[in-house]
Design a protein around this motif. Structure first.
Motif, PDB file in Angstrom:
ATOM      1  N   THR A   1       0.805  -1.221   0.000  1.00  0.00           N
ATOM      2  CA  THR A   1       0.000   0.000   0.000  1.00  0.00           C
ATOM      3  C   THR A   1       0.837   1.270   0.000  1.00  0.00           C
ATOM      4  O   THR A   1       0.288   2.369  -0.128  1.00  0.00           O
ATOM      5  CB  THR A   1      -0.953   0.023   1.205  1.00  0.00           C
ATOM      6  N   ASP A   2       2.158   1.143   0.141  1.00  0.00           N
ATOM      7  CA  ASP A   2       3.014   2.321   0.007  1.00  0.00           C
ATOM      8  C   ASP A   2       3.484   2.527  -1.426  1.00  0.00           C
ATOM      9  O   ASP A   2       4.335   3.387  -1.699  1.00  0.00           O
ATOM     10  CB  ASP A   2       4.214   2.241   0.951  1.00  0.00           C
ATOM     11  N   SER A   3       2.900   1.760  -2.366  1.00  0.00           N
ATOM     12  CA  SER A   3       3.271   1.908  -3.776  1.00  0.00           C
ATOM     13  C   SER A   3       2.810   3.270  -4.296  1.00  0.00           C
ATOM     14  O   SER A   3       1.689   3.710  -4.001  1.00  0.00           O
ATOM     15  CB  SER A   3       2.624   0.795  -4.621  1.00  0.00           C
ATOM     16  N   PRO A   4       3.627   3.979  -5.071  1.00  0.00           N
ATOM     17  CA  PRO A   4       3.196   5.247  -5.670  1.00  0.00           C
ATOM     18  C   PRO A   4       1.937   5.056  -6.510  1.00  0.00           C
ATOM     19  O   PRO A   4       1.819   4.090  -7.263  1.00  0.00           O
ATOM     20  CB  PRO A   4       4.398   5.638  -6.545  1.00  0.00           C
ATOM     21  N   GLY A   5       0.988   5.961  -6.336  1.00  0.00           N
ATOM     22  CA  GLY A   5      -0.271   5.886  -7.072  1.00  0.00           C
ATOM     23  C   GLY A   5      -1.376   5.173  -6.339  1.00  0.00           C
ATOM     24  O   GLY A   5      -2.523   5.176  -6.783  1.00  0.00           O
ATOM     25  N   PHE A   6      -1.055   4.560  -5.184  1.00  0.00           N
ATOM     26  CA  PHE A   6      -2.062   3.860  -4.387  1.00  0.00           C
ATOM     27  C   PHE A   6      -2.496   4.754  -3.228  1.00  0.00           C
ATOM     28  O   PHE A   6      -1.660   5.311  -2.518  1.00  0.00           O
ATOM     29  CB  PHE A   6      -1.498   2.551  -3.835  1.00  0.00           C
ATOM     30  N   SER A   7      -3.808   4.868  -3.024  1.00  0.00           N
ATOM     31  CA  SER A   7      -4.327   5.588  -1.869  1.00  0.00           C
ATOM     32  C   SER A   7      -5.588   4.886  -1.379  1.00  0.00           C
ATOM     33  O   SER A   7      -6.234   4.152  -2.130  1.00  0.00           O
ATOM     34  CB  SER A   7      -4.625   7.053  -2.200  1.00  0.00           C
ATOM     35  N   ALA A   8      -5.922   5.130  -0.113  1.00  0.00           N
ATOM     36  CA  ALA A   8      -7.075   4.457   0.490  1.00  0.00           C
ATOM     37  C   ALA A   8      -7.794   5.424   1.424  1.00  0.00           C
ATOM     38  O   ALA A   8      -7.703   5.298   2.652  1.00  0.00           O
ATOM     39  CB  ALA A   8      -6.635   3.204   1.228  1.00  0.00           C
ATOM     40  N   PRO A   9      -8.531   6.381   0.864  1.00  0.00           N
ATOM     41  CA  PRO A   9      -9.285   7.305   1.729  1.00  0.00           C
ATOM     42  C   PRO A   9     -10.369   6.573   2.504  1.00  0.00           C
ATOM     43  O   PRO A   9     -11.069   5.714   1.957  1.00  0.00           O
ATOM     44  CB  PRO A   9      -9.881   8.304   0.737  1.00  0.00           C
ATOM     45  N   GLU A  10     -10.490   6.934   3.790  1.00  0.00           N
ATOM     46  CA  GLU A  10     -11.471   6.264   4.632  1.00  0.00           C
ATOM     47  C   GLU A  10     -12.874   6.778   4.333  1.00  0.00           C
ATOM     48  O   GLU A  10     -13.082   7.964   4.069  1.00  0.00           O
ATOM     49  CB  GLU A  10     -11.149   6.480   6.115  1.00  0.00           C
ATOM     50  N   ILE A  11     -13.860   5.869   4.375  1.00  0.00           N
ATOM     51  CA  ILE A  11     -15.265   6.212   4.150  1.00  0.00           C
ATOM     52  C   ILE A  11     -15.891   6.598   5.488  1.00  0.00           C
ATOM     53  O   ILE A  11     -15.819   5.851   6.461  1.00  0.00           O
ATOM     54  CB  ILE A  11     -16.028   5.033   3.515  1.00  0.00           C
ATOM     55  N   ARG A  12     -16.506   7.763   5.529  1.00  0.00           N
ATOM     56  CA  ARG A  12     -17.137   8.260   6.746  1.00  0.00           C
ATOM     57  C   ARG A  12     -18.664   8.226   6.597  1.00  0.00           C
ATOM     58  O   ARG A  12     -19.194   7.740   5.610  1.00  0.00           O
ATOM     59  CB  ARG A  12     -16.673   9.695   7.020  1.00  0.00           C
TER      60      ARG A  12
END
Length: 404
Positions: free
Chosen positions: A209-220
């Motif tokens: 998950t630290d790969s460039p281009g990967f993100s994981a915004p949390e759902i609220r």
């Protein structure tokens, strides 16, 4: 000799007392090691979850999730039914008992464990290379690394074959692009098992998950599974080496087999939420007085309690039966659908009935009932909706495919 004077060849043992918490004596089916697993997980949940879960749920957060994951790893609860690589190698029944106890605390805690073990770790263990297994599984089993599982997309839930996430070859590398939605553990994961379309068919990838281009915004703004980390996965031209792909499978059978394993845990887990709600209603009915006596002394309340107990313990027996079949290697996916459909649906009904016994107090977080009821609305949907499991069973019963 008269009939009345005949004695049975063997005098029956004294009948055990009736236990309202185990009215069918299901514990008699469990081996000492099964009970030890159950009691270990129950004690951990009582110490580390139950005193805090109402506040976590109200605030919509799961603080200290990394520490909780390490503690769950220390008691062998992560990937516990897998063999080797630091995993406990527990039986399917033992894993099920753990799921029941975790979800009796909260569905979000059981989801953390299910996604880690039955989805992310299971996928790597079953379909990964030896190098991938050695790299990821030991730290996932210990809870040092948290995993997530990316299959569902914003526009494709029940129909994963229509996924848009795509991985293309670029020399020896893969370039992964797309979005996944409603991903438990996503924003705290160290590795994401992501399923994507390729020119070869659907493939799985172990994505750091630290790969460039990967993100994981949390759902609220969730009203269910509030004490759980739920995220979107965004892959924007994530470049992966050739050895990121899981080599052991191509096609939907890969992710679907993982889902079947996770659904099995839900069969047990849902009964944990139901048990917690039933026990809260039972205790309340014995102490809450109206019209001069405890409400548990009224016929209508007793009828509700009797019906709740029937469905709860029938569900536990069903889960136990499926667990024995899994341990014997004879459990079919259709049978898992049978259990998931029945047990989650009945668990919600038990929670709703328990709420009526508690009256206005039933909506308070001082009691677990409404929290379990709202959590189960998510459990009813994920790992296959009611309708999808009905169609799985319909196809199995008739031999006719009604999916399309």
């Amino acid at each position: 000799m008269s009939a009345s004077s005949k004695q049975p060849a063997h005098q029956p043992a004294k009948l055990p007392s009736f236990d309202p918490r185990d009215p069918l004596g299901v514990d008699d089916l469990l081996a000492p090691e099964d009970l030890a697993v159950r009691d270990t997980v129950r004690a951990w949940a009582a110490d580390r979850v139950l005193p805090y879960i109402a506040d976590w749920y109200e605030k919509g957060e799961l603080p200290g999730i990394r520490e909780l994951a390490r503690e769950l790893g220390s008691i062998g609860a992560l990937g516990m039914s897998l063999e080797g690589y630091g995993c406990a190698g527990a039986s399917a029944v033992q894993y099920g008992l753990a799921c029941l106890e975790l979800e009796a605390a909260d569905s979000g805690i059981r989801s953390l464990v299910s996604v880690q073990g039955s989805l992310a770790m299971y996928a790597i263990r079953k379909y990964g290379s030896e190098e991938q297994k050695r790299h990821w599984l030991p730290s996932m089993a210990s809870g040092e690394t948290i995993g997530c599982f990316g299959l569902t997309e914003p526009d494709h839930g029940s129909d994963p074959a229509a996924m848009r996430t795509y991985a293309k070859k670029d020399g020896t590398d893969w370039v992964l692009s797309g979005r996944k939605m409603w991903i438990t553990n996503g924003s705290v994961a160290g590795v994401a098992v992501v399923w994507a379309r390729t020119d070869e068919g659907i493939r799985g990838f172990a994505v750091p998950t630290d790969s460039p281009g990967f993100s994981a915004p949390e759902i609220r703004h969730k009203w269910s599974l509030r004490a759980s980390v739920t995220s979107e996965l965004v892959m924007d031209d994530v470049r992966l080496p050739a050895d990121a792909v899981l080599p052991g499978v191509t096609g939907l059978k890969g992710p679907l087999s993982c889902l079947s394993h996770a659904r099995y845990g839900i069969v047990w887990g849902a009964m944990g939420a139901a048990r917690s709600s039933f026990e809260a209603a039972l205790e309340y009915a014995k102490t809450r007085e109206q019209f001069g006596k405890p409400i548990g002394g009224f016929q209508l309340t007793q009828a509700k309690l009797a019906d709740m107990a029937l469905e709860l313990h029938k569900g536990i027996l069903l889960a136990h039966h499926l667990g024995r079949r899994m341990d014997a290697g004879t459990l079919r996916p259709e049978q898992v659908s049978f259990g998931k459909l029945n047990n989650v649906r009945e668990a919600i009904d038990i929670c709703r009935t328990a709420r009526t016994i508690l009256g206005a107090n039933g909506i308070s977080l001082e009691y677990p009932v409404m929290r379990h009821a709202t959590n189960l609305e998510s459990v009813l949907t994920y790992e296959g909706t009611v309708e999808m499991h009905q169609l799985v069973l319909g196809k199995a019963l008739t031999g006719l495919d009604a999916f399309r």
